[in-house]
Motif scaffolding. Structure first.
Motif, PDB file in Angstrom:
ATOM      1  N   PRO A   1      14.257 -10.931  16.389  1.00 38.31           N
ATOM      2  CA  PRO A   1      15.594 -10.431  16.742  1.00 38.31           C
ATOM      3  C   PRO A   1      16.666 -11.322  16.122  1.00 38.31           C
ATOM      4  CG  PRO A   1      14.573 -11.491  18.624  1.00 38.31           C
ATOM      5  CD  PRO A   1      13.531 -11.439  17.544  1.00 38.31           C
ATOM      6  N   ASP A   2      17.634 -10.708  15.520  1.00 35.08           N
ATOM      7  CA  ASP A   2      18.745 -11.416  14.862  1.00 35.08           C
ATOM      8  C   ASP A   2      18.297 -12.293  13.699  1.00 35.08           C
ATOM      9  OD1 ASP A   2      20.550 -10.312  16.746  1.00 35.08           O
ATOM     10  OD2 ASP A   2      20.005 -11.893  18.165  1.00 35.08           O
ATOM     11  N   ALA A   3      17.068 -12.124  13.210  1.00 35.82           N
ATOM     12  CA  ALA A   3      16.579 -12.947  12.101  1.00 35.82           C
ATOM     13  C   ALA A   3      15.891 -12.106  11.031  1.00 35.82           C
ATOM     14  CB  ALA A   3      15.619 -14.006  12.626  1.00 35.82           C
ATOM     15  N   LEU A   4      16.028 -10.784  11.115  1.00 34.80           N
ATOM     16  CA  LEU A   4      15.417  -9.878  10.139  1.00 34.80           C
ATOM     17  C   LEU A   4      16.500  -9.182   9.346  1.00 34.80           C
ATOM     18  CD1 LEU A   4      12.954  -8.250   8.994  1.00 34.80           C
ATOM     19  CD2 LEU A   4      13.393  -6.589  10.822  1.00 34.80           C
ATOM     20  N   THR A   5      16.299  -9.134   8.024  1.00 34.59           N
ATOM     21  CA  THR A   5      17.163  -8.357   7.139  1.00 34.59           C
ATOM     22  C   THR A   5      16.275  -7.438   6.325  1.00 34.59           C
ATOM     23  OG1 THR A   5      18.746 -10.173   6.957  1.00 34.59           O
ATOM     24  CG2 THR A   5      18.853  -8.454   5.260  1.00 34.59           C
ATOM     25  N   VAL A   6      16.608  -6.155   6.322  1.00 32.81           N
ATOM     26  CA  VAL A   6      15.865  -5.172   5.542  1.00 32.81           C
ATOM     27  C   VAL A   6      16.753  -4.674   4.417  1.00 32.81           C
ATOM     28  CG1 VAL A   6      14.732  -2.912   5.572  1.00 32.81           C
ATOM     29  CG2 VAL A   6      14.464  -4.473   7.513  1.00 32.81           C
ATOM     30  N   LEU A   7      16.268  -4.808   3.181  1.00 32.67           N
ATOM     31  CA  LEU A   7      16.963  -4.320   1.992  1.00 32.67           C
ATOM     32  C   LEU A   7      16.272  -3.022   1.584  1.00 32.67           C
ATOM     33  CD1 LEU A   7      17.024  -7.704   0.031  1.00 32.67           C
ATOM     34  CD2 LEU A   7      18.790  -6.784   1.559  1.00 32.67           C
ATOM     35  N   PRO A   8      16.887  -1.865   1.861  1.00 26.29           N
ATOM     36  CA  PRO A   8      16.192  -0.597   1.648  1.00 26.29           C
ATOM     37  C   PRO A   8      16.413   0.000   0.262  1.00 26.29           C
ATOM     38  CG  PRO A   8      18.261  -0.174   2.724  1.00 26.29           C
ATOM     39  CD  PRO A   8      18.168  -1.677   2.537  1.00 26.29           C
ATOM     40  N   SER A   9      15.440   0.783  -0.166  1.00 23.73           N
ATOM     41  CA  SER A   9      15.650   1.648  -1.332  1.00 23.73           C
ATOM     42  C   SER A   9      16.434   2.862  -0.837  1.00 23.73           C
ATOM     43  CB  SER A   9      14.303   2.102  -1.911  1.00 23.73           C
ATOM     44  OG  SER A   9      13.624   2.946  -0.986  1.00 23.73           O
TER      45      SER A   9
END
Length: 104
Positions: free
Chosen positions: A75-83
């Motif tokens: 929580p509060d430590a995930l970043t998702v870079l999406p296509s």
């Protein structure tokens, strides 16, 4: 690349930098590969996680479930870079407003 020179259907590799792990995923994330993506992230001890999905061409409900599990674990430590495809699936599923989804 496989023996025919074609790109693999799925690949996930982890890069660590201190307490940060960046997992780069390419190809199709589906029922048969979502757990491999999840396990690639969980194998590395990390306080922060970036899940780079910019090279993902297919993303199904099993993949969504894996990302939601990661968001609960970090929580509060995930970043998702999406296509573009991943962003569209997350929009349809109602997850586009999550704080872990990168706006760009």
């Amino acid at each position: 690349m496989d023996q025919d020179g074609a790109a693999p259907v799925f690949a996930a590799r982890a890069e660590t930098d201190g307490d940060h792990v960046r997992v780069v995923v390419s190809g199709e994330v589906d029922m048969s590969t979502a757990d491999a993506m999840l396990q690639t992230v969980l194998r590395e001890p990390a306080d922060r996680v970036t899940l780079d999905l910019r090279a993902v061409t297919f993303f199904d409900s099993a993949a969504i479930h894996a990302v939601v599990r990661l968001s609960q674990r970090y929580p509060d430590a995930l970043t998702v870079l999406p296509s573009r495809q991943v962003r569209r699936v997350l929009e349809i599923s109602g997850l586009a407003g999550q704080g872990w989804l990168s706006p760009a």
